[in-house]
Design a protein around this motif. Structure first.
Motif, PDB file in Angstrom:
ATOM      1  N   LEU A   1       0.838  -1.191   0.000  1.00 47.78           N
ATOM      2  CA  LEU A   1       0.000   0.000   0.000  1.00 47.78           C
ATOM      3  C   LEU A   1       0.877   1.246   0.000  1.00 47.78           C
ATOM      4  CD1 LEU A   1      -2.658  -0.872   2.742  1.00 47.78           C
ATOM      5  CD2 LEU A   1      -3.119  -0.652   0.286  1.00 47.78           C
ATOM      6  N   ALA A   2       0.342   2.308  -0.593  1.00 44.75           N
ATOM      7  CA  ALA A   2       0.997   3.619  -0.505  1.00 44.75           C
ATOM      8  C   ALA A   2      -0.072   4.687  -0.495  1.00 44.75           C
ATOM      9  CB  ALA A   2       1.959   3.835  -1.663  1.00 44.75           C
ATOM     10  N   LEU A   3       0.250   5.807   0.111  1.00 41.45           N
ATOM     11  CA  LEU A   3      -0.621   6.978   0.053  1.00 41.45           C
ATOM     12  C   LEU A   3      -0.040   7.985  -0.925  1.00 41.45           C
ATOM     13  CD1 LEU A   3      -1.711   7.832   3.716  1.00 41.45           C
ATOM     14  CD2 LEU A   3      -2.894   6.439   2.008  1.00 41.45           C
ATOM     15  N   GLY A   4      -0.940   8.637  -1.660  1.00 36.85           N
ATOM     16  CA  GLY A   4      -0.566   9.739  -2.532  1.00 36.85           C
ATOM     17  C   GLY A   4      -1.551  10.872  -2.352  1.00 36.85           C
ATOM     18  N   THR A   5      -1.358  11.924  -3.126  1.00 41.46           N
ATOM     19  CA  THR A   5      -2.290  13.051  -3.110  1.00 41.46           C
ATOM     20  C   THR A   5      -2.616  13.442  -4.537  1.00 41.46           C
ATOM     21  OG1 THR A   5      -0.537  14.736  -3.119  1.00 41.46           O
ATOM     22  CG2 THR A   5      -1.294  13.950  -0.958  1.00 41.46           C
ATOM     23  N   GLU A   6      -3.760  14.119  -4.682  1.00 40.69           N
ATOM     24  CA  GLU A   6      -4.149  14.599  -6.013  1.00 40.69           C
ATOM     25  C   GLU A   6      -4.861  15.928  -5.905  1.00 40.69           C
ATOM     26  OE1 GLU A   6      -5.834  11.844  -8.804  1.00 40.69           O
ATOM     27  OE2 GLU A   6      -7.209  13.334  -9.642  1.00 40.69           O
ATOM     28  N   THR A   7      -4.510  16.817  -6.815  1.00 44.41           N
ATOM     29  CA  THR A   7      -5.298  18.019  -7.067  1.00 44.41           C
ATOM     30  C   THR A   7      -6.017  17.863  -8.401  1.00 44.41           C
ATOM     31  OG1 THR A   7      -3.621  19.289  -5.866  1.00 44.41           O
ATOM     32  CG2 THR A   7      -5.239  20.540  -7.125  1.00 44.41           C
ATOM     33  N   ASP A   8      -5.290  17.392  -9.408  1.00 46.09           N
ATOM     34  CA  ASP A   8      -5.880  17.013 -10.700  1.00 46.09           C
ATOM     35  C   ASP A   8      -4.979  15.975 -11.353  1.00 46.09           C
ATOM     36  OD1 ASP A   8      -6.824  16.689 -13.264  1.00 46.09           O
ATOM     37  OD2 ASP A   8      -6.862  18.817 -13.770  1.00 46.09           O
ATOM     38  N   GLY A   9      -5.303  14.702 -11.203  1.00 47.95           N
ATOM     39  CA  GLY A   9      -4.608  13.634 -11.902  1.00 47.95           C
ATOM     40  C   GLY A   9      -3.436  13.014 -11.174  1.00 47.95           C
ATOM     41  N   SER A  10      -3.029  13.559 -10.037  1.00 46.05           N
ATOM     42  CA  SER A  10      -1.771  13.133  -9.415  1.00 46.05           C
ATOM     43  C   SER A  10      -1.823  11.767  -8.747  1.00 46.05           C
ATOM     44  CB  SER A  10      -1.304  14.179  -8.404  1.00 46.05           C
ATOM     45  OG  SER A  10      -0.824  15.322  -9.072  1.00 46.05           O
ATOM     46  N   LEU A  11      -3.015  11.211  -8.535  1.00 46.78           N
ATOM     47  CA  LEU A  11      -3.150   9.825  -8.089  1.00 46.78           C
ATOM     48  C   LEU A  11      -3.450   8.901  -9.261  1.00 46.78           C
ATOM     49  CD1 LEU A  11      -5.188  10.318  -4.802  1.00 46.78           C
ATOM     50  CD2 LEU A  11      -3.166   8.882  -4.962  1.00 46.78           C
ATOM     51  N   VAL A  12      -4.482   9.239 -10.021  1.00 52.66           N
ATOM     52  CA  VAL A  12      -4.961   8.313 -11.049  1.00 52.66           C
ATOM     53  C   VAL A  12      -3.995   8.179 -12.218  1.00 52.66           C
ATOM     54  CG1 VAL A  12      -7.384   8.554 -10.407  1.00 52.66           C
ATOM     55  CG2 VAL A  12      -6.420  10.102 -12.134  1.00 52.66           C
ATOM     56  N   CYS A  13      -3.322   9.253 -12.601  1.00 58.08           N
ATOM     57  CA  CYS A  13      -2.436   9.169 -13.766  1.00 58.08           C
ATOM     58  C   CYS A  13      -1.198   8.308 -13.519  1.00 58.08           C
ATOM     59  CB  CYS A  13      -2.062  10.571 -14.247  1.00 58.08           C
ATOM     60  SG  CYS A  13      -3.441  11.442 -15.036  1.00 58.08           S
TER      61      CYS A  13
ATOM     62  N   PRO B   1      -5.376   6.208  -1.507  1.00 53.38           N
ATOM     63  CA  PRO B   1      -4.493   5.043  -1.489  1.00 53.38           C
ATOM     64  C   PRO B   1      -4.212   4.484  -2.878  1.00 53.38           C
ATOM     65  CG  PRO B   1      -6.721   4.363  -0.980  1.00 53.38           C
ATOM     66  CD  PRO B   1      -6.774   5.844  -1.234  1.00 53.38           C
ATOM     67  N   LEU B   2      -3.053   3.873  -3.030  1.00 55.61           N
ATOM     68  CA  LEU B   2      -2.679   3.118  -4.227  1.00 55.61           C
ATOM     69  C   LEU B   2      -2.322   1.699  -3.803  1.00 55.61           C
ATOM     70  CD1 LEU B   2      -0.981   6.138  -4.406  1.00 55.61           C
ATOM     71  CD2 LEU B   2      -1.041   5.405  -6.793  1.00 55.61           C
ATOM     72  N   ALA B   3      -2.673   0.736  -4.646  1.00 52.06           N
ATOM     73  CA  ALA B   3      -2.403  -0.663  -4.348  1.00 52.06           C
ATOM     74  C   ALA B   3      -2.401  -1.445  -5.655  1.00 52.06           C
ATOM     75  CB  ALA B   3      -3.466  -1.224  -3.403  1.00 52.06           C
ATOM     76  N   ALA B   4      -1.877  -2.665  -5.598  1.00 53.14           N
ATOM     77  CA  ALA B   4      -1.887  -3.502  -6.792  1.00 53.14           C
ATOM     78  C   ALA B   4      -3.312  -3.850  -7.193  1.00 53.14           C
ATOM     79  CB  ALA B   4      -1.078  -4.776  -6.554  1.00 53.14           C
ATOM     80  N   ARG B   5      -4.205  -3.971  -6.210  1.00 49.30           N
ATOM     81  CA  ARG B   5      -5.595  -4.339  -6.450  1.00 49.30           C
ATOM     82  C   ARG B   5      -6.507  -3.283  -5.849  1.00 49.30           C
ATOM     83  NH1 ARG B   5      -2.418  -8.089  -4.620  1.00 49.30           N
ATOM     84  NH2 ARG B   5      -2.156 -10.101  -5.678  1.00 49.30           N
ATOM     85  N   LEU B   6      -7.617  -3.040  -6.520  1.00 49.31           N
ATOM     86  CA  LEU B   6      -8.540  -2.027  -6.033  1.00 49.31           C
ATOM     87  C   LEU B   6      -9.117  -2.394  -4.679  1.00 49.31           C
ATOM     88  CD1 LEU B   6     -10.108   0.568  -6.366  1.00 49.31           C
ATOM     89  CD2 LEU B   6     -11.760  -0.661  -7.811  1.00 49.31           C
TER      90      LEU B   6
ATOM     91  N   ASP C   1      -7.685  -3.724  -2.246  1.00 47.54           N
ATOM     92  CA  ASP C   1      -6.731  -3.344  -1.200  1.00 47.54           C
ATOM     93  C   ASP C   1      -6.778  -1.848  -0.936  1.00 47.54           C
ATOM     94  OD1 ASP C   1      -5.960  -5.974  -1.037  1.00 47.54           O
ATOM     95  OD2 ASP C   1      -4.158  -5.725  -2.257  1.00 47.54           O
ATOM     96  N   ALA C   2      -6.856  -1.058  -2.007  1.00 47.72           N
ATOM     97  CA  ALA C   2      -6.967   0.395  -1.832  1.00 47.72           C
ATOM     98  C   ALA C   2      -8.256   0.738  -1.097  1.00 47.72           C
ATOM     99  CB  ALA C   2      -6.910   1.088  -3.191  1.00 47.72           C
ATOM    100  N   ALA C   3      -9.352   0.040  -1.437  1.00 44.39           N
ATOM    101  CA  ALA C   3     -10.631   0.301  -0.779  1.00 44.39           C
ATOM    102  C   ALA C   3     -10.580  -0.071   0.697  1.00 44.39           C
ATOM    103  CB  ALA C   3     -11.742  -0.465  -1.491  1.00 44.39           C
TER     104      ALA C   3
ATOM    105  N   VAL D   1      -1.272   0.039 -11.627  1.00 44.55           N
ATOM    106  CA  VAL D   1      -1.833  -0.244 -10.308  1.00 44.55           C
ATOM    107  C   VAL D   1      -3.173   0.472 -10.179  1.00 44.55           C
ATOM    108  CG1 VAL D   1       0.436  -0.579  -9.286  1.00 44.55           C
ATOM    109  CG2 VAL D   1      -0.618   1.689  -9.168  1.00 44.55           C
ATOM    110  N   ALA D   2      -3.844   0.274  -9.049  1.00 46.88           N
ATOM    111  CA  ALA D   2      -5.134   0.895  -8.791  1.00 46.88           C
ATOM    112  C   ALA D   2      -4.965   2.077  -7.847  1.00 46.88           C
ATOM    113  CB  ALA D   2      -6.103  -0.113  -8.180  1.00 46.88           C
ATOM    114  N   ALA D   3      -5.804   3.086  -8.034  1.00 46.08           N
ATOM    115  CA  ALA D   3      -5.789   4.249  -7.140  1.00 46.08           C
ATOM    116  C   ALA D   3      -7.199   4.765  -6.962  1.00 46.08           C
ATOM    117  CB  ALA D   3      -4.897   5.359  -7.691  1.00 46.08           C
ATOM    118  N   ILE D   4      -7.478   5.203  -5.742  1.00 48.77           N
ATOM    119  CA  ILE D   4      -8.745   5.870  -5.446  1.00 48.77           C
ATOM    120  C   ILE D   4      -8.456   7.319  -5.118  1.00 48.77           C
ATOM    121  CG2 ILE D   4     -10.752   5.964  -3.927  1.00 48.77           C
ATOM    122  CD1 ILE D   4     -10.347   3.006  -3.335  1.00 48.77           C
ATOM    123  N   LYS D   5      -9.064   8.222  -5.903  1.00 51.41           N
ATOM    124  CA  LYS D   5      -9.029   9.643  -5.565  1.00 51.41           C
ATOM    125  C   LYS D   5     -10.388   9.986  -4.959  1.00 51.41           C
ATOM    126  CE  LYS D   5     -10.414  13.133  -7.333  1.00 51.41           C
ATOM    127  NZ  LYS D   5     -11.387  14.252  -7.022  1.00 51.41           N
TER     128      LYS D   5
END
Length: 468
Positions: free
Chosen positions: A171-183, A217-222, A224-226, A190-194
């Motif tokens: 697992l890892a944490l990231g941040t997004e303002t526009d696209g910085s997690l999902v892109c 969160p980011l993870a190999a599987r959605l 896990d992120a959920a 990998v999977a990411a939830i913004k």
């Protein structure tokens, strides 16, 4: 070991079939083996094994704190961790680490998660320059894509996505303002939830805009992120996909996006149709005034958001003007690109700042109306689009301009989920799902898309390693 799902790892930890010490050691070994090439991890927490030992003692006495107890987590280095890094990629913040954890890190610790270390990012969350290089910071250098190190990991949560893709942490944490997690998730496979802004607290996070920023969160599987997000929010999220026969999906081909990304989205649509879903084409055009209002609001929100944060950091510049001046004196900081966004924000007038709240409200409402109209006019439950094109080759110049699907949900303040969908050659391509205002409503559609469309391959940097 590092490639198992978080749910599997949690069960093994509770049953004592695996210790957190063994899991953390495996992650540290993977970092040692792979990170000299990928350069995703900016700092390792020296207390990680001690944290793991504490988790093992809790599991041994049946006192597990949560499904994350003993699970290693990497944290993007614009999220404060007491005594560790906290640079946002800038040499100006590299001297004295934060005194306190960000609220979201405090929640991780309360859940028993092991803070493994900090990940590299596009410096200042990719808000220093319009010509910045994704995944590069003056502190951490250039993060690379684990599927092909000659290609970009995107950003700004580059290190978090690349580290998870390379199995350095589950697992890892990231941040997004526009696209910085999902892109970065999309191009690293990998999977990411913004989540919508405000879902997780941004106190202790180096901000761009406290109005639009979001932690996810980011993870190999959605799944896990959920799970990670459910623990951090205290609100369990649904795990079962919606019945395929009841799902209607609107497929948006973003104008100007790379053809191979569009083709991946089409293949994903076919797989959903094979599963019983109805997929119909949706056309969306983003009004220029909505985009201009959104950027103008962001530029006005940045200086006060940043300066409030800096007020809580020892030995840090106090104002944006001080940062601009210090960067001009530092040949490393400005060696590859400038700071035109910083300078634009600093030059705003009092009138510009006074107009920002109305611009933000106008832009957000336009974006929400656009999403609502697309869902209603086409009778669909969710919108789907390629997250972006595949990663570009890293060179010495500015990154190419690349279309994404992230801006509309970002401006609307709505959740957005990216899952792996396919490959262009060796390079992953993700698809994003968004539209519903509630993450609990959106998640089942994204889980269904991942189940039908998800395609994974071992990243190139791992193929010659003896994996465990």
């Amino acid at each position: 070991m590092t490639d198992r799902s978080v749910a599997e790892l949690a069960q093994l930890l509770r049953s004592r079939g695996l210790t957190s010490t063994e899991l953390v050691t495996a992650c540290l070994d993977r970092i040692s083996a792979v990170d000299p090439v990928v350069r995703a991890v900016l700092a390792v927490d020296d207390t990680a094994l001690a944290q793991a030992g504490a988790a093992d003692r809790r599991h041994a006495t049946g006192r597990s704190l949560s499904p994350l107890d003993g699970i290693p987590v990497l944290v993007k280095d614009n999220i404060d961790t007491a005594g560790l890094a906290g640079t946002a990629g800038s040499r100006l913040l590299a001297g004295t680490p934060p005194d306190r954890d960000a609220e979201v890190v405090a929640r991780l610790r309360a859940a028993g998660a092991v803070i493994l270390g900090k990940t590299n990012l596009t410096e200042w969350g990719n808000f220093r320059s319009t010509g910045s290089i994704e995944g590069w910071s003056a502190v951490g250098g250039q993060t690379r894509n684990p599927h092909d190190p000659e290609h970009s990991p995107w950003g700004s949560s580059a290190g978090s996505a690349a580290a998870v893709a390379a199995g350095m942490a589950p697992l890892a944490l990231g941040t997004e303002t526009d696209g910085s997690l999902v892109c970065p998730a999309g191009v690293c496979g990998v999977a990411a939830i913004k989540p919508a802004p405000g879902t997780l607290p941004v106190a202790g996070v180096v901000p761009i805009s406290t109005v639009q920023d979001s932690i996810g969160p980011l993870a190999a599987r959605l799944e896990d992120a959920a799970l990670c997000l459910a623990v951090l929010t205290g609100h369990p999220l649904p795990a079962a996909p919606a019945p395929p026969e009841s799902v209607r999906v609107g497929l948006w081909h973003v104008k100007g996006m790379a053809p191979d990304a569009q083709e991946t989205a089409e293949r994903a649509a076919e797989r959903l149709r094979d599963a019983g879903a109805v997929v119909v084409p949706v056309e969306l055009a983003l009004p220029r005034d909505m985009l201009v209002d959104g950027l103008d609001a962001l530029c006005a929100e940045f200086p006060p958001s940043l300066e409030r944060y800096l007020g809580g950091r020892r030995d840090a510049p106090a104002t944006l003007d001080e940062i601009i001046a210090a960067n001009r004196r530092d040949p490393v900081e400005l060696a590859l690109f400038g700071q035109d966004l910083f300078e634009r924000c600093a030059a705003l007038t009092d009138e510009d700042r006074a107009l920002a709240p109305d611009r933000r409200r106008r832009s957000r409402q336009q974006a929400r109306d656009l999403l609502a109209k697309a869902l209603a006019d086409h009778g669909v439950d969710v919108l789907m689009a390629a997250t972006s094109g595949p990663a570009w080759r890293i060179d010495d110049g500015p990154d190419p301009f690349t279309r994404t699907s992230s801006t509309l949900p970002a401006l609307a303040g709505r959740p957005n989920i990216s899952v792996p969908a396919g490959f262009s050659g060796e390079l992953p391509v993700g698809i994003s799902l968004f539209g519903p205002p509630d993450l609990a409503e959106l998640l089942p559609y994204a889980l269904l898309a991942e189940r039908c469309c998800g395609e994974r391959r071992t990243p190139a940097v791992l193929r010659d390693l003896p994996l465990r």
